[in-house]
Enzyme design. Structure first.
Site, PDB file in Angstrom:
ATOM      1  N   GLN A  40      26.884  48.971  45.139  1.00 53.49           N
ATOM      2  CA  GLN A  40      28.238  49.174  45.455  1.00 53.49           C
ATOM      3  C   GLN A  40      28.849  48.460  43.783  1.00 53.49           C
ATOM      4  O   GLN A  40      29.040  47.593  43.338  1.00 53.49           O
ATOM      5  CB  GLN A  40      29.426  48.385  45.442  1.00 53.49           C
ATOM      6  CG  GLN A  40      30.114  48.115  46.632  1.00 53.49           C
ATOM      7  CD  GLN A  40      30.788  47.313  47.270  1.00 53.49           C
ATOM      8  OE1 GLN A  40      30.128  46.031  47.851  1.00 53.49           O
ATOM      9  NE2 GLN A  40      32.199  47.189  46.901  1.00 53.49           N
ATOM     10  N   GLY A  41      29.200  49.570  43.030  1.00 54.58           N
ATOM     11  CA  GLY A  41      29.216  49.398  41.578  1.00 54.58           C
ATOM     12  C   GLY A  41      30.921  49.664  41.293  1.00 54.58           C
ATOM     13  O   GLY A  41      30.727  50.837  41.461  1.00 54.58           O
ATOM     14  N   SER A  51      32.907  46.489  40.235  1.00 53.29           N
ATOM     15  CA  SER A  51      33.517  45.955  39.729  1.00 53.29           C
ATOM     16  C   SER A  51      32.993  46.314  38.036  1.00 53.29           C
ATOM     17  O   SER A  51      31.731  45.970  37.509  1.00 53.29           O
ATOM     18  CB  SER A  51      33.611  44.345  39.720  1.00 53.29           C
ATOM     19  OG  SER A  51      34.095  44.638  40.779  1.00 53.29           O
ATOM     20  N   SER A 101      25.929  43.264  42.836  1.00 50.94           N
ATOM     21  CA  SER A 101      25.105  42.980  44.264  1.00 50.94           C
ATOM     22  C   SER A 101      23.268  43.456  44.326  1.00 50.94           C
ATOM     23  O   SER A 101      23.565  44.936  44.429  1.00 50.94           O
ATOM     24  CB  SER A 101      25.739  42.562  45.191  1.00 50.94           C
ATOM     25  OG  SER A 101      26.442  41.129  44.597  1.00 50.94           O
ATOM     26  N   GLU A 137      33.664  45.167  54.064  1.00 55.51           N
ATOM     27  CA  GLU A 137      33.320  44.475  53.646  1.00 55.51           C
ATOM     28  C   GLU A 137      33.718  43.260  53.464  1.00 55.51           C
ATOM     29  O   GLU A 137      33.674  42.000  53.629  1.00 55.51           O
ATOM     30  CB  GLU A 137      33.232  45.115  52.155  1.00 55.51           C
ATOM     31  CG  GLU A 137      32.317  43.769  51.215  1.00 55.51           C
ATOM     32  CD  GLU A 137      32.543  44.040  49.464  1.00 55.51           C
ATOM     33  OE1 GLU A 137      33.164  44.753  49.070  1.00 55.51           O
ATOM     34  OE2 GLU A 137      31.768  43.262  48.704  1.00 55.51           O
ATOM     35  N   GLU A 184      43.356  35.212  46.285  1.00 49.95           N
ATOM     36  CA  GLU A 184      44.638  35.484  46.312  1.00 49.95           C
ATOM     37  C   GLU A 184      45.167  36.374  46.209  1.00 49.95           C
ATOM     38  O   GLU A 184      46.075  37.202  46.569  1.00 49.95           O
ATOM     39  CB  GLU A 184      44.459  34.576  44.085  1.00 49.95           C
ATOM     40  CG  GLU A 184      45.086  33.605  44.173  1.00 49.95           C
ATOM     41  CD  GLU A 184      43.138  32.718  44.153  1.00 49.95           C
ATOM     42  OE1 GLU A 184      42.121  33.922  44.445  1.00 49.95           O
ATOM     43  OE2 GLU A 184      43.288  32.150  43.973  1.00 49.95           O
TER      44      GLU A 184
HETATM   45  C1  LIG Z   1      28.454  37.059  44.561  1.00 48.41           C
HETATM   46  C2  LIG Z   1      29.680  38.095  44.552  1.00 48.41           C
HETATM   47  C3  LIG Z   1      29.193  39.470  44.483  1.00 48.41           C
HETATM   48  C4  LIG Z   1      30.250  39.896  44.357  1.00 48.41           C
HETATM   49  N1  LIG Z   1      29.170  41.794  44.208  1.00 48.41           N
HETATM   50  C5  LIG Z   1      29.682  42.899  43.706  1.00 48.41           C
HETATM   51  C6  LIG Z   1      29.271  44.032  43.911  1.00 48.41           C
HETATM   52  O1  LIG Z   1      28.239  43.588  44.707  1.00 48.41           O
HETATM   53  N2  LIG Z   1      29.810  44.885  43.817  1.00 48.41           N
HETATM   54  C7  LIG Z   1      30.913  44.872  42.997  1.00 48.41           C
HETATM   55  O2  LIG Z   1      31.221  45.669  42.611  1.00 48.41           O
HETATM   56  N3  LIG Z   1      31.522  43.807  42.824  1.00 48.41           N
HETATM   57  C8  LIG Z   1      31.229  42.133  42.739  1.00 48.41           C
HETATM   58  N4  LIG Z   1      31.093  41.466  43.295  1.00 48.41           N
HETATM   59  C9  LIG Z   1      32.530  41.084  42.331  1.00 48.41           C
HETATM   60  C10 LIG Z   1      33.682  40.903  43.001  1.00 48.41           C
HETATM   61  O3  LIG Z   1      34.355  41.619  43.339  1.00 48.41           O
HETATM   62  C11 LIG Z   1      34.628  40.536  41.931  1.00 48.41           C
HETATM   63  O4  LIG Z   1      34.858  39.272  41.330  1.00 48.41           O
HETATM   64  C12 LIG Z   1      36.710  39.950  42.298  1.00 48.41           C
HETATM   65  O5  LIG Z   1      37.241  41.126  42.988  1.00 48.41           O
HETATM   66  C13 LIG Z   1      37.098  39.223  41.196  1.00 48.41           C
HETATM   67  O6  LIG Z   1      37.644  39.980  40.234  1.00 48.41           O
HETATM   68  P1  LIG Z   1      37.471  39.250  38.527  1.00 48.41           P
HETATM   69  O7  LIG Z   1      35.669  38.270  38.545  1.00 48.41           O
HETATM   70  O8  LIG Z   1      37.068  40.235  37.876  1.00 48.41           O
HETATM   71  O9  LIG Z   1      38.221  38.585  38.621  1.00 48.41           O
HETATM   72  P2  LIG Z   1      40.020  38.772  37.978  1.00 48.41           P
HETATM   73  O10 LIG Z   1      39.906  39.810  38.651  1.00 48.41           O
HETATM   74  O11 LIG Z   1      39.418  38.565  36.479  1.00 48.41           O
HETATM   75  O12 LIG Z   1      40.317  36.835  38.308  1.00 48.41           O
HETATM   76  C14 LIG Z   1      40.590  36.145  38.069  1.00 48.41           C
HETATM   77  C15 LIG Z   1      41.630  34.905  38.752  1.00 48.41           C
HETATM   78  O13 LIG Z   1      42.596  35.666  38.700  1.00 48.41           O
HETATM   79  C16 LIG Z   1      42.851  35.660  39.802  1.00 48.41           C
HETATM   80  N5  LIG Z   1      43.697  37.121  40.294  1.00 48.41           N
HETATM   81  C17 LIG Z   1      43.805  38.181  39.673  1.00 48.41           C
HETATM   82  N6  LIG Z   1      44.750  38.924  39.587  1.00 48.41           N
HETATM   83  C18 LIG Z   1      45.748  38.807  40.489  1.00 48.41           C
HETATM   84  C19 LIG Z   1      47.072  38.479  40.857  1.00 48.41           C
HETATM   85  N7  LIG Z   1      47.780  39.880  40.940  1.00 48.41           N
HETATM   86  N8  LIG Z   1      47.413  37.675  42.055  1.00 48.41           N
HETATM   87  C20 LIG Z   1      47.353  36.356  41.592  1.00 48.41           C
HETATM   88  N9  LIG Z   1      45.600  35.908  41.210  1.00 48.41           N
HETATM   89  C21 LIG Z   1      45.275  37.266  40.412  1.00 48.41           C
HETATM   90  C22 LIG Z   1      42.493  35.766  40.550  1.00 48.41           C
HETATM   91  O14 LIG Z   1      42.457  35.874  41.912  1.00 48.41           O
HETATM   92  C23 LIG Z   1      41.295  35.209  40.053  1.00 48.41           C
HETATM   93  O15 LIG Z   1      41.174  34.042  40.831  1.00 48.41           O
HETATM   94  C24 LIG Z   1      30.667  39.830  43.341  1.00 48.41           C
HETATM   95  C25 LIG Z   1      30.924  38.725  43.419  1.00 48.41           C
HETATM   96  C26 LIG Z   1      30.818  38.011  43.247  1.00 48.41           C
HETATM   97  C27 LIG Z   1      31.047  36.260  43.519  1.00 48.41           C
END
Ligand SMILES: Cc1cc2nc3c(=O)[nH]c(=O)nc-3n(C[C@H](O)[C@H](O)[C@H](O)COP(=O)(O)OP(=O)(O)OC[C@H]3O[C@@H](n4cnc5c(N)ncnc54)[C@H](O)[C@@H]3O)c2cc1C
Length: 375
Positions: free
Chosen positions: A121-122, A124, A156, A239, A358
């Site tokens: 799933q692409g 992020s 992933s 999901e 969050e």
């Molecule tokens: C084990 C694992 C598997 C994953 N697999 C996939 C996958 O297969 N495909 C894929 O596309 N993605 C995948 N992800 C990514 C996942 O979807 C993202 O990590 C997640 O959506 C958070 O985005 P970010 O890491 O960019 O954090 P950010 O969006 O940068 O957030 C950083 C922090 O800020 C907080 N924050 C951000 N915006 C707000 C707001 N508006 N209000 C309050 N708090 C806020 C967040 O809660 C977090 O604590 C995976 C992640 C993990 C850990």
């Protein structure tokens, strides 16, 4: 087939085939787990179990989605599959059924269910996680296809995957969620580079995925051009809910393991009770979600409740493990078993993947409780 009949038949079959379905003893790598998962899928598909709960147009045997939920639960409870890698079909297939051209779904879905393929799933990107509407990986029309250039991250299982459900930007960046198009991409297309990332629990579960002028035929578009946000909004509720039913089965097994260990004497019974309560709060909620799906309801933002509950239960259970069997997890004490260390560390991701804790609360506040826009 009705659920009771399915359960009885499946349980008997699992009892009879346990030796073939059980993973190897001892430490395994993620690659070993993927190979074993393919074996389990093939065996359960050929015996028919994996095909129940999916429609006939993708070679399913029909029946309620409750049947496939029970299959995943039974396989997880017996330790035959690891829920994260098993659940990918629950995340991606419902959306393929809703948005892929019917002939594409008919060709591809059986390959995933049978264990012939892995999909990823692409969504992020380095600058786009919670704020998915700002994604930048660009697709530009070129003759009878698209040319894709950009980067995804945290994808992933991308290093094992033959296909990817990819969100791309086809409109202007200012068009935010209106300018997104979803594509179903062959991962062996020229121009794709996958670099696994080692996560803190020790496995290369996710990857950086680079797209350099990758050609994707136009008949691989999921939904219409510009409909990618609707595809994402269709996929994320799965999901965040039904796909996590199997995770709860895993948590139930590990909580049982914890209570059965000698070190369980050191656990506070009130804490154990609280963990059980949280797990069953999720199971009750998730069961209701499964029955809504069975009744033909469309899942939506209310599934953020399911995600909050399961993530809370997950981390509470492994916090309990930290107090009990695995006090040295965080200090690197090497008497802690690799399994407890891995599971504790992985539980920290529960409030990140599928949308952070969050973000789930924001969705509930804005889209379910209608408490107004973010300031
Ligand atoms: C084990 C694992 C598997 C994953 N697999 C996939 C996958 O297969 N495909 C894929 O596309 N993605 C995948 N992800 C990514 C996942 O979807 C993202 O990590 C997640 O959506 C958070 O985005 P970010 O890491 O960019 O954090 P950010 O969006 O940068 O957030 C950083 C922090 O800020 C907080 N924050 C951000 N915006 C707000 C707001 N508006 N209000 C309050 N708090 C806020 C967040 O809660 C977090 O604590 C995976 C992640 C993990 C850990």
């Amino acid at each position: 087939m009705e659920l009771a009949e399915f359960r009885a038949g499946l349980d008997g079959w699992l009892d009879a085939h346990g030796a073939e379905l059980a993973p190897a003893e001892g430490d395994t790598t993620l690659a070993d787990d993927m190979t074993h998962l393919a074996t389990v899928k093939r065996l359960t598909y050929d015996a028919g179990w994996m095909r129940y709960g999916w429609p006939e147009r993708v070679e399913g045997l029909g029946g309620s989605p409750l049947l496939r939920a029970y299959l995943g639960e039974a396989l997880t409870l017996r330790g035959f599959v690891e829920p994260g890698i098993y659940s990918m079909a629950e995340v991606l297939v419902p959306t393929m059924l809703d948005f892929a051209p019917p002939e594409l779904a008919a060709e591809m879905v059986p390959r995933l269910l049978r264990g012939d393929e892995t999909w990823c799933q692409g969504f992020s990107e380095p600058g786009t996680g919670s704020n998915l509407g700002s994604l930048a990986c660009r697709a530009v029309r070129d003759g009878d296809g698209w040319r894709v250039t950009g980067q995804k991250v945290w994808t992933s299982l991308a290093q094992f995957a033959q296909r990817c459900v990819l969100l791309t930007r086809t409109g202007t960046v200012e068009s935010t969620h209106r300018g997104i198009t979803a594509l179903f991409v062959d991962m062996d297309s020229p121009g794709i580079t996958v670099r696994p990332i080692r996560a803190m629990h020790g496995a290369d579960e996710f990857c950086e995925t680079f797209f350099d002028d990758v050609f994707v035929p136009v008949d691989r578009t999921l939904g219409a051009e510009g409909q990618g946000w609707a595809v994402a909004m269709d996929l994320l509720p799965y999901e965040r809910s039904t796909a996590l039913w199997h995770r709860a089965a895993f948590l139930q097994r590990r909580l049982g393991d914890l209570v059965a260990t000698a070190a369980a004497d050191s656990l506070d019974p009130d804490d154990v009770g609280a963990a059980v309560e949280l797990l069953y709060a999720f199971r009750a909620r998730s069961r209701a979600t499964q029955y809504r799906l069975d009744g033909g309801d469309k899942l939506g933002p209310e599934t953020s409740v399911d995600k909050v509950l399961v993530a809370t239960a997950d981390q509470t259970i492994f916090d309990l493990a930290l107090d009990g069997v695995a006090a040295g997890i965080t200090t690197g004490d090497d008497t802690v078993s690799a399994e407890w260390r891995r599971d504790f560390l992985y539980s920290r991701a529960a409030t990140i993947y599928g949308g952070t804790a969050e973000i789930q609360r924001n969705i509930l506040a804005r889209r379910v409780l209608d408490l107004g826009a973010e300031a």
